[in-house]
Each structure stands twice: as structure tokens, then as C-alpha cells.
Design a protein around this motif. Structure first.
Motif, PDB file in Angstrom:
ATOM      1  N   VAL A 188      -8.218  -4.851  -0.609  1.00  0.00           N
ATOM      2  CA  VAL A 188      -8.862  -3.860  -1.727  1.00  0.00           C
ATOM      3  C   VAL A 188      -8.124  -2.493  -1.730  1.00  0.00           C
ATOM      4  N   ASP A 189      -7.645  -2.178  -0.534  1.00  0.00           N
ATOM      5  CA  ASP A 189      -7.238  -1.034  -0.222  1.00  0.00           C
ATOM      6  C   ASP A 189      -5.912  -0.706  -1.032  1.00  0.00           C
ATOM      7  N   THR A 190      -4.936  -1.735  -1.132  1.00  0.00           N
ATOM      8  CA  THR A 190      -3.547  -1.968  -1.756  1.00  0.00           C
ATOM      9  C   THR A 190      -4.198  -1.787  -3.271  1.00  0.00           C
ATOM     10  N   GLU A 191      -5.028  -2.823  -3.575  1.00  0.00           N
ATOM     11  CA  GLU A 191      -5.263  -2.847  -5.046  1.00  0.00           C
ATOM     12  C   GLU A 191      -5.809  -1.506  -5.599  1.00  0.00           C
ATOM     13  N   TRP A 205      -4.490   6.155  11.570  1.00  0.00           N
ATOM     14  CA  TRP A 205      -5.769   5.381  11.884  1.00  0.00           C
ATOM     15  C   TRP A 205      -6.081   5.474  13.596  1.00  0.00           C
ATOM     16  N   GLY A 206      -5.060   6.056  14.232  1.00  0.00           N
ATOM     17  CA  GLY A 206      -5.403   6.094  15.551  1.00  0.00           C
ATOM     18  C   GLY A 206      -4.512   5.277  16.268  1.00  0.00           C
ATOM     19  N   PRO A 207      -4.797   4.753  17.753  1.00  0.00           N
ATOM     20  CA  PRO A 207      -3.706   3.930  18.300  1.00  0.00           C
ATOM     21  C   PRO A 207      -3.886   2.538  17.818  1.00  0.00           C
ATOM     22  N   THR A 247       0.701 -13.621  12.369  1.00  0.00           N
ATOM     23  CA  THR A 247       1.550 -12.852  11.285  1.00  0.00           C
ATOM     24  C   THR A 247       1.060 -12.263  10.108  1.00  0.00           C
ATOM     25  N   TRP A 248       1.638 -11.547   9.305  1.00  0.00           N
ATOM     26  CA  TRP A 248       0.935 -10.979   8.091  1.00  0.00           C
ATOM     27  C   TRP A 248       1.870 -11.030   6.922  1.00  0.00           C
ATOM     28  N   MET A 300      -2.204  -8.434   0.092  1.00  0.00           N
ATOM     29  CA  MET A 300      -3.057  -8.860   1.039  1.00  0.00           C
ATOM     30  C   MET A 300      -3.221  -8.066   2.323  1.00  0.00           C
ATOM     31  N   HIS A 301      -4.265  -8.065   3.199  1.00  0.00           N
ATOM     32  CA  HIS A 301      -4.360  -7.795   4.385  1.00  0.00           C
ATOM     33  C   HIS A 301      -4.631  -8.889   5.246  1.00  0.00           C
ATOM     34  N   HIS A 302      -3.323  -9.061   5.964  1.00  0.00           N
ATOM     35  CA  HIS A 302      -3.413 -10.356   6.970  1.00  0.00           C
ATOM     36  C   HIS A 302      -3.563 -11.311   5.875  1.00  0.00           C
ATOM     37  N   ASP A 303      -4.744 -12.224   5.862  1.00  0.00           N
ATOM     38  CA  ASP A 303      -4.900 -13.407   5.066  1.00  0.00           C
ATOM     39  C   ASP A 303      -6.032 -13.016   4.214  1.00  0.00           C
ATOM     40  N   TYR A 341       0.854  -1.145  -0.161  1.00  0.00           N
ATOM     41  CA  TYR A 341       0.113  -0.011  -0.015  1.00  0.00           C
ATOM     42  C   TYR A 341       0.915   1.373   0.022  1.00  0.00           C
ATOM     43  N   GLN A 342       1.834   1.158   0.774  1.00  0.00           N
ATOM     44  CA  GLN A 342       2.855   2.355   1.109  1.00  0.00           C
ATOM     45  C   GLN A 342       3.760   2.468  -0.270  1.00  0.00           C
ATOM     46  N   TYR A 343       4.209   1.386  -0.783  1.00  0.00           N
ATOM     47  CA  TYR A 343       5.020   1.290  -1.933  1.00  0.00           C
ATOM     48  C   TYR A 343       4.375   2.080  -3.290  1.00  0.00           C
TER      49      TYR A 343
HETATM   50  C1  B12 Z   1      -0.770  -2.776   5.801  1.00  0.00           C
HETATM   51  C2  B12 Z   1      -1.876  -2.703   6.610  1.00  0.00           C
HETATM   52  C3  B12 Z   1      -1.977  -3.560   7.943  1.00  0.00           C
HETATM   53  C4  B12 Z   1      -0.822  -4.320   8.411  1.00  0.00           C
HETATM   54  C5  B12 Z   1       0.111  -3.105   9.153  1.00  0.00           C
HETATM   55  C6  B12 Z   1       1.579  -3.616   9.405  1.00  0.00           C
HETATM   56  C7  B12 Z   1       2.440  -3.063   8.258  1.00  0.00           C
HETATM   57  N1  B12 Z   1       3.593  -2.528   9.197  1.00  0.00           N
HETATM   58  O1  B12 Z   1       2.396  -2.841   7.224  1.00  0.00           O
HETATM   59  C8  B12 Z   1      -1.451  -5.245   9.363  1.00  0.00           C
HETATM   60  C9  B12 Z   1      -1.579  -6.537   8.739  1.00  0.00           C
HETATM   61  C10 B12 Z   1      -0.625  -5.640  10.709  1.00  0.00           C
HETATM   62  C11 B12 Z   1      -2.714  -4.669   9.799  1.00  0.00           C
HETATM   63  C12 B12 Z   1      -3.171  -4.846  10.830  1.00  0.00           C
HETATM   64  C13 B12 Z   1      -4.728  -4.323  11.254  1.00  0.00           C
HETATM   65  N2  B12 Z   1      -5.536  -3.687  10.476  1.00  0.00           N
HETATM   66 CO1  B12 Z   1      -4.779  -2.885   8.736  1.00  0.00          CO
HETATM   67  N3  B12 Z   1      -4.254  -1.997   7.074  1.00  0.00           N
HETATM   68  C14 B12 Z   1      -3.090  -1.901   6.473  1.00  0.00           C
HETATM   69  C15 B12 Z   1      -3.537  -0.975   5.171  1.00  0.00           C
HETATM   70  C16 B12 Z   1      -3.691  -2.092   3.968  1.00  0.00           C
HETATM   71  C17 B12 Z   1      -2.240  -0.039   4.975  1.00  0.00           C
HETATM   72  C18 B12 Z   1      -1.693   0.656   6.087  1.00  0.00           C
HETATM   73  C19 B12 Z   1      -0.654   1.779   5.873  1.00  0.00           C
HETATM   74  O2  B12 Z   1       0.577   1.215   5.591  1.00  0.00           O
HETATM   75  N4  B12 Z   1      -1.101   3.128   5.605  1.00  0.00           N
HETATM   76  C20 B12 Z   1      -0.167   4.073   5.199  1.00  0.00           C
HETATM   77  C21 B12 Z   1       0.635   5.044   6.440  1.00  0.00           C
HETATM   78  C22 B12 Z   1       1.239   6.001   5.644  1.00  0.00           C
HETATM   79  O3  B12 Z   1      -0.190   5.027   7.443  1.00  0.00           O
HETATM   80  P1  B12 Z   1       0.257   4.908   8.812  1.00  0.00           P
HETATM   81  O4  B12 Z   1      -0.924   5.141   9.714  1.00  0.00           O
HETATM   82  O5  B12 Z   1       1.640   5.185   9.329  1.00  0.00           O
HETATM   83  O6  B12 Z   1       0.451   3.203   8.713  1.00  0.00           O
HETATM   84  C23 B12 Z   1       0.396   2.485   9.956  1.00  0.00           C
HETATM   85  C24 B12 Z   1      -0.968   2.180  10.640  1.00  0.00           C
HETATM   86  O7  B12 Z   1      -1.779   2.287   9.342  1.00  0.00           O
HETATM   87  C25 B12 Z   1      -0.948   0.493  11.014  1.00  0.00           C
HETATM   88  N5  B12 Z   1      -2.164   0.026  10.936  1.00  0.00           N
HETATM   89  C26 B12 Z   1      -2.560  -0.974   9.914  1.00  0.00           C
HETATM   90  N6  B12 Z   1      -3.906  -1.298  10.257  1.00  0.00           N
HETATM   91  C27 B12 Z   1      -4.293  -0.637  11.154  1.00  0.00           C
HETATM   92  C28 B12 Z   1      -5.574  -0.541  11.557  1.00  0.00           C
HETATM   93  C29 B12 Z   1      -5.776   0.148  12.697  1.00  0.00           C
HETATM   94  C30 B12 Z   1      -7.174   0.251  13.363  1.00  0.00           C
HETATM   95  C31 B12 Z   1      -4.898   0.829  13.256  1.00  0.00           C
HETATM   96  C32 B12 Z   1      -5.218   1.895  14.424  1.00  0.00           C
HETATM   97  C33 B12 Z   1      -3.602   1.072  12.712  1.00  0.00           C
HETATM   98  C34 B12 Z   1      -3.419   0.344  11.698  1.00  0.00           C
HETATM   99  O8  B12 Z   1       0.020   0.119  10.333  1.00  0.00           O
HETATM  100  C35 B12 Z   1       0.751   0.942   9.307  1.00  0.00           C
HETATM  101  C36 B12 Z   1       1.982   0.788   9.143  1.00  0.00           C
HETATM  102  O9  B12 Z   1       2.817   0.969  10.295  1.00  0.00           O
HETATM  103  C37 B12 Z   1      -4.612  -0.417   5.703  1.00  0.00           C
HETATM  104  C38 B12 Z   1      -5.479   0.189   4.341  1.00  0.00           C
HETATM  105  C39 B12 Z   1      -5.603   1.862   4.463  1.00  0.00           C
HETATM  106  N7  B12 Z   1      -6.341   2.161   3.764  1.00  0.00           N
HETATM  107  O10 B12 Z   1      -4.670   2.408   5.338  1.00  0.00           O
HETATM  108  C40 B12 Z   1      -5.324  -1.220   6.489  1.00  0.00           C
HETATM  109  C41 B12 Z   1      -6.372  -0.730   7.609  1.00  0.00           C
HETATM  110  C42 B12 Z   1      -5.866   0.316   8.110  1.00  0.00           C
HETATM  111  N8  B12 Z   1      -6.559  -1.874   8.687  1.00  0.00           N
HETATM  112  C43 B12 Z   1      -7.547  -1.986   9.094  1.00  0.00           C
HETATM  113  C44 B12 Z   1      -7.630  -3.099  10.255  1.00  0.00           C
HETATM  114  C45 B12 Z   1      -9.243  -3.201  10.395  1.00  0.00           C
HETATM  115  C46 B12 Z   1      -6.810  -3.593  10.850  1.00  0.00           C
HETATM  116  C47 B12 Z   1      -6.853  -4.582  12.146  1.00  0.00           C
HETATM  117  C48 B12 Z   1      -7.487  -3.777  13.234  1.00  0.00           C
HETATM  118  C49 B12 Z   1      -7.460  -5.876  11.844  1.00  0.00           C
HETATM  119  C50 B12 Z   1      -7.596  -6.621  12.802  1.00  0.00           C
HETATM  120  N9  B12 Z   1      -9.055  -7.006  13.078  1.00  0.00           N
HETATM  121  O11 B12 Z   1      -6.933  -7.122  13.605  1.00  0.00           O
HETATM  122  C51 B12 Z   1      -5.144  -4.562  12.539  1.00  0.00           C
HETATM  123  C52 B12 Z   1      -4.732  -3.655  13.453  1.00  0.00           C
HETATM  124  C53 B12 Z   1      -4.664  -4.375  14.835  1.00  0.00           C
HETATM  125  C54 B12 Z   1      -3.916  -3.775  16.108  1.00  0.00           C
HETATM  126  N10 B12 Z   1      -3.013  -4.291  16.474  1.00  0.00           N
HETATM  127  O12 B12 Z   1      -4.376  -2.411  16.476  1.00  0.00           O
HETATM  128  C55 B12 Z   1      -8.514  -1.089   8.308  1.00  0.00           C
HETATM  129  C56 B12 Z   1      -8.890  -0.051   9.419  1.00  0.00           C
HETATM  130  C57 B12 Z   1     -10.317   0.305   9.293  1.00  0.00           C
HETATM  131  C58 B12 Z   1     -10.717   1.555  10.419  1.00  0.00           C
HETATM  132  N11 B12 Z   1     -11.916   1.702  10.074  1.00  0.00           N
HETATM  133  O13 B12 Z   1     -10.159   1.253  11.616  1.00  0.00           O
HETATM  134  C59 B12 Z   1      -8.037  -0.560   7.201  1.00  0.00           C
HETATM  135  C60 B12 Z   1      -8.334   0.609   6.664  1.00  0.00           C
HETATM  136  C61 B12 Z   1      -8.390  -1.927   6.096  1.00  0.00           C
HETATM  137  C62 B12 Z   1      -9.721  -1.962   5.855  1.00  0.00           C
HETATM  138  N12 B12 Z   1     -10.152  -1.428   4.836  1.00  0.00           N
HETATM  139  O14 B12 Z   1     -10.499  -2.608   6.518  1.00  0.00           O
HETATM  140  N13 B12 Z   1      -3.092  -3.744   8.866  1.00  0.00           N
END
Ligand code: B12
Length: 460
Positions: free
Chosen positions: A222-225, A408-410, A459-460, A215-218, A181-183
């Protein structure tokens, strides 16, 4: 900013083609009829073209759209670290508050730029900021800031370096340092800024799509696509002399992404889940899909009306769509002559009622045994974060957790001393009732009475 600016530009670009091949509904060749008829047909065709060009039709809901835009503006008053995505959302809206937007932009520059510029090789590997940096550059560009000065050039160079490190990491470990997604966002930001991108960097994205790595976990992300689609579409439209082979690959990948995104659309218009839908609609529109919004407008507005987009990050991805814009419009943004009437509104206080009972369990990697279990009582309307806080307050020696700030918050980063590790690709997954993957994070999800929550190291 002028309304539908980019649509008109596209119309003007496609005008010569309209002369030769008239589009659907205008099948007679234009050169075969007289001048007046030709003009009439052209006007009708342009009308059809422009109507089809709208991202979604939200005409009836202008009041709701204004309220939501105000909410996003209000989010700029939070004390948390400024979020470039919020700024982009506001910049792509029709209504503005220049004073508040400018001061938010200054905060973004002050609180983030020095960190981006200070990052060097090994430090970068530990905590990649590709996505943040890309968003920051897009936010500057959406504000018509000059990126040809020294700082602008340095930021662009840092993003190129970041993408290079990501590409090297993919070559060695078959995954980016951050995620695809970030790439993709990195490629999009450089492309929108008119920079040529290393073809190896583009090639890795194309390969990843082919090999189903988005992929998002498993499950399918769609966000990445959608983000990859936006990036590749921008490349497709750029004037750089990429090789014919690369252009063909870009084209085929766009087609494949478009197909996958459309296949993910439910009968109700939801694409992936409700939080990926706005970006998916943006991408479909950018990729030229005529019914980009089919059904999604109703779904998005319906959910917006009941407060689903209360997280500012989620709202920031929705606002451009509500204002008929996509990230691609940042390339042609015109900051002069903009509306400046937007003000903040008062948001209602959370209504708290009776207490509810919530049970949560902690599970280790690859196991469904409970390492820890507890039940707490919290006021109705509390978030999962409040549940965890209460649990820690009641039994500080038995239950502890840590959080990390994100856009996205904490993000729940550690539970009972076990910390999620980016390098080992572990994270604390949040589930409900055995196997339901929560769609929101700990600060947004509000448990119901009797909920069983699982915090599972995965793991993811
Ligand atoms: C990659 C990704 C992940 C990876 C992140 C690891 C990594 N280093 O890449 C993994 C697989 C671990 C992950 C986990 C989760 N994710 Co996610 N993730 C994403 C994705 C595709 C990209 C995030 C990103 O890189 N953003 C860009 C950078 C610039 O922003 P950033 O804030 O610095 O990025 C960090 C945070 O976004 C954080 N993160 C990722 N997911 C989530 C979700 C939440 C709720 C929070 C607070 C933080 C967070 O990881 C990023 C990398 O460090 C987004 C899609 C999107 N539209 O953003 C979904 C997304 C943010 N994830 C989502 C969800 C629901 C989750 C989980 C809550 C799923 C779950 N039930 O366990 C968990 C988080 C649990 C927790 N421990 O708090 C939802 C959030 C929706 C919402 N309204 O809150 C999204 C929008 C996907 C979706 N369409 O459903 N995620």
C-alpha cells in the motif's frame, strides 16, 4: 505558512466550474437565480467544498498533535545521520521551531549533499539513492530553499539521471534498481519541483501498476501504491503537454490505484497496516477521494496515543496528515509568516521491569529447518535488537549479525556471515511464531515473554 492555503487555491481554480455545474447539495443551476441567492449558494458550496477538502478531522485532539509534533522535533537532536523525511514532516506542520529546523536543514545539506553529487554511473548501480535524493529535494523545497542555483540544478540533474538508470534497469531486468516506492518518489519530487519528466519514465510506472508489481515481499504494498498515486496525481495536475494517450493512461492508473487503496481499508480505517495508513490517507486525499480519512482518523490517533508511532520515520509520515497536509502541499508552501512556538518536550524513559525469555531461529533460503537456534533472557521492554546483541555477547563464536543504517532505523543486513544482497534481491525476513510477518524492524519490535522469532533469508 497560511492555513489551508492549497485548499483555497483549489477552490479558486474550481470556482468557474462551480458556476456552471454546482456540486452535490447545490443542484440548481446558478445562472437561473438572482445575484444574492447566487452568492449565498456559492458560499454554501465553497463551505461544503472546503469541509470535504480537509485531510482528516482532528479538532478534538490538538494537545496530542502538538505532543507528537514536539516528539518529531526532538528526533532532530539524535546523533544519527539526518533524515529528510523528518524535516519534511516538520515543515508540513502548523507549529514550527525555525532555529531547530534550520540547523537540521544545514546538517542535511552538509552530511548528504556531497554524497549525492559525487555519485556516478556504476557506483550508483550498487547502492541506488533515488528515494533519498528525492526526499532531500522535497525537504529543500519544503524549506523554500532556492533550487535554481548551481547545487540545486545539480541535485535535480542527479535525480533525473537516477530515474533514467532505474528505467533502464526495469527495461532489462523487469525491476527497478531500488524499488517502485523510490521510483515513484523520484517522479513526485521532480513533478513538485515543476520539472517535465521523460514520458518513458512515467510509462514504466504505469506499466508496473498494471502488472501488479507494487509488492512488499509477497504482499501488496500500500505504501508503494500511495507514493505512486501521489506522483501520478501531481503529473495529472501539471501543465506540461504530455500526450493525450499518456494523460489517459495516467488518469486510468490513478483510478486503479485509488480503487486498490480503498479496497485495502479495513472496517477500523486501517489501510494496509497502521504504518502505511498515513501515506494512504495522503494519497487518497490528493487523488480527490472525498472520504479519504473515513475511520482512519480514529485509528491513527488511537495508535498514536499508545505510542505505535515511536519510530521518527513512522511519525514523519503521520505528522503531515495530522496537520491537514499532504506531500502535494510542498509545491505551494509559503515559508513567511509561520508560527514559531514549537519547543521540545521531555520524553519519558523506557520502563524496564522483569526478565523475559525469547527464542530465535535462523533459517536459510527456501527452508524451514533451523540452521541455528538460541534462547536468551532480556529485561522486559527490550527490543529484538537487544535480544540479538545479548545472544552474540553470550556466544560470540556461534551467533553474529550485522546491521545497516536506514531511515527506518537499523536494517538487519547479515546473520551468521550471510549478507542480504540487493542485486540478488535477498533479505533477512523477520517472522514470529512460524509465519507471522513482523510489522516493525529489530530496533522497534519489543518481544513478549515466550516469543519465537524467526530470521529467514528470503527473496523479494
Ligand atoms: C521496499 C521495502 C522493503 C524491501 C527493501 C529492499 C530494497 N532495497 O528495496 C524489503 C522487501 C527487503 C523490505 C523488508 C522489510 N520491511 Co520493508 N519496506 C519497503 C518500502 C515499501 C520502501 C522502503 C524505501 O525504499 N524507502 C525509501 C528510502 C529513501 O528510505 P531508506 O531508509 O533509505 O530505504 C531502505 C530502508 O527503508 C530499508 N528497509 C525496508 N524495509 C525496512 C524495514 C525496517 C524495519 C528497516 C529498519 C529498514 C527497512 O530498505 C530500503 C532500501 O534500502 C517501505 C515503505 C515505506 N513507507 O517506507 C517498507 C517498510 C519500511 N518495511 C517494513 C517492514 C516491516 C519490513 C520488514 C521488517 C518485514 C519483515 N517482517 O521482515 C523487513 C526488514 C527486515 C530486516 N532485515 O531488517 C515497514 C516498516 C514499519 C515499521 N514501523 O518499522 C514498512 C513501512 C512497510 C509497512 N507499511 O509495513 N522492505
Amino acid at each position: 505558512m497560511k492555513d489551508d492555503n492549497s485548499l483555497w487555491q483549489q477552490a479558486v481554480l474550481k470556482f468557474p466550474r462551480l458556476l456552471l455545474h454546482t456540486s452535490s447539495g447545490c443542484s440548481r443551476p446558478l445562472f437561473a437565480v438572482n445575484m444574492e441567492t447566487r452568492l449565498l449558494v456559492l458560499l454554501v458550496c465553497l463551505q461544503v467544498f472546503c469541509t470535504a477538502g480537509n485531510v482528516c478531522d482532528f479538532k478534538e485532539k490538538q494537545h496530542l498533535i502538538q505532543t507528537l509534533t514536539r516528539k518529531l522535533l526532538k528526533a532532530t537532536q539524535d546523533d544519527s545521520v539526518p533524515n529528510p523525511s523528518i524535516h519534511i514532516g516538520l515543515r508540513l506542520a502548523k507549529y514550527h521551531n525555525h532555529e531547530m529546523e534550520n540547523s537540521y536543514l544545514q546538517r542535511l545539506r552538509k552530511e548528504r549533499e556531497s554524497d549525492f553529487l559525487a555519485r556516478t554511473g556504476p557506483e550508483y548501480q550498487k547502492e541506488p539513492v533515488t528515494g533519498l535524493l528525492a526526499l532531500h529535494i522535497l525537504a529543500l523545497q519544503a524549506s523554500c530553499e532556492n533550487l535554481d542555483n548551481q547545487t540545486g540544478k545539480q541535485l535535480i540533474t542527479q535525480l533525473k539521471r537516477a530515474l533514467h538508470s532505474e528505467k533502464e534497469h526495469i527495461a532489462t531486468y523487469d525491476k527497478p534498481l531500488s524499488n517502485y516506492y523510490q521510483y515513484s518518489m523520484g517522479i513526485l519530487a521532480l513533478c513538485i519541483n515543476g520539472k517535465k519528466i521523460d514520458h518513458h519514465v512515467i510509462g514504466r510506472l504505469i506499466q508496473a501498476e498494471k502488472r501488479k508489481k507494487f509488492m512488499h515481499h509477497d504482499s501488496q504494498s500500500v505504501d508503494t501504491e500511495a507514493m505512486a498515486g501521489l506522483a501520478l496525481q501531481c503529473l495529472e495536475q501539471s501543465d506540461f503537454m504530455y500526450t493525450d494517450q499518456l494523460r489517459t493512461d495516467i488518469n486510468n492508473t490513478i483510478k486503479s490505484l485509488k480503487k486498490k487503496i480503498i479496497e485495502s481499508r479495513s472496517a477500523e480505517g486501517i489501510i494496509g497496516n497502521i504504518f502505511s495508513t498515513p501515506l494512504a490517507v495522503q494519497a487518497l486525499h490528493a487523488m480527490g477521494q472525498e472520504d479519504a480519512c473515513s475511520g482512519s482518523a480514529e485509528a491513527l490517533l488511537g495508535q498514536a496515543e499508545v505510542g505505535t508511532f515511536h519510530n521518527p520515520m513512522a511519525l514523519s509520515l503521520l505528522i503531515p496528515v495530522l496537520h491537514q497536509k499532504t506531500y502535494q502541499d510542498i509545491a505551494n508552501i509559503d515559508c513567511s509568516d509561520e508560527d514559531n512556538t514549537l519547543t521540545t518536550s521531555h520524553s519519558g524513559l523506557n520502563q524496564l521491569g522483569n526478565e523475559i525469555k525469547v527464542t530465535f531461529m535462523v533459517q536459510n533460503i527456501g527452508s524451514t529447518n533451523n540452521e541455528y537456534e538460541d534462547t536468551v533472557f532480556v529485561p522486559q521492554g527490550s527490543s529484538l535488537l537487544e535480544v540479538l546483541k545479548t545472544a552474540h555477547k553470550e556466544k560470540p563464536k556461534h551467533f553474529a549479525y550485522e546491521i545497516k543504517d536506514s531511515l527506518w532505523g537499523p536494517f538487519l543486513s547479515s546473520v551468521n556471515g550471510i549478507t542480504a544482497d540487493v542485486e540478488r534481491r535477498t533479505y533477512w525476513q523477520i517472522l514470529k511464531d512460524r509465519n507471522i510477518h513482523l510489522m516493525e524492524g529489530i530496533a522497534d519490535y519489543k518481544p513478549h515473554d515466550g516469543d519465537h522469532i524467526i530470521l529467514r533469508l528470503s527473496t523479494w
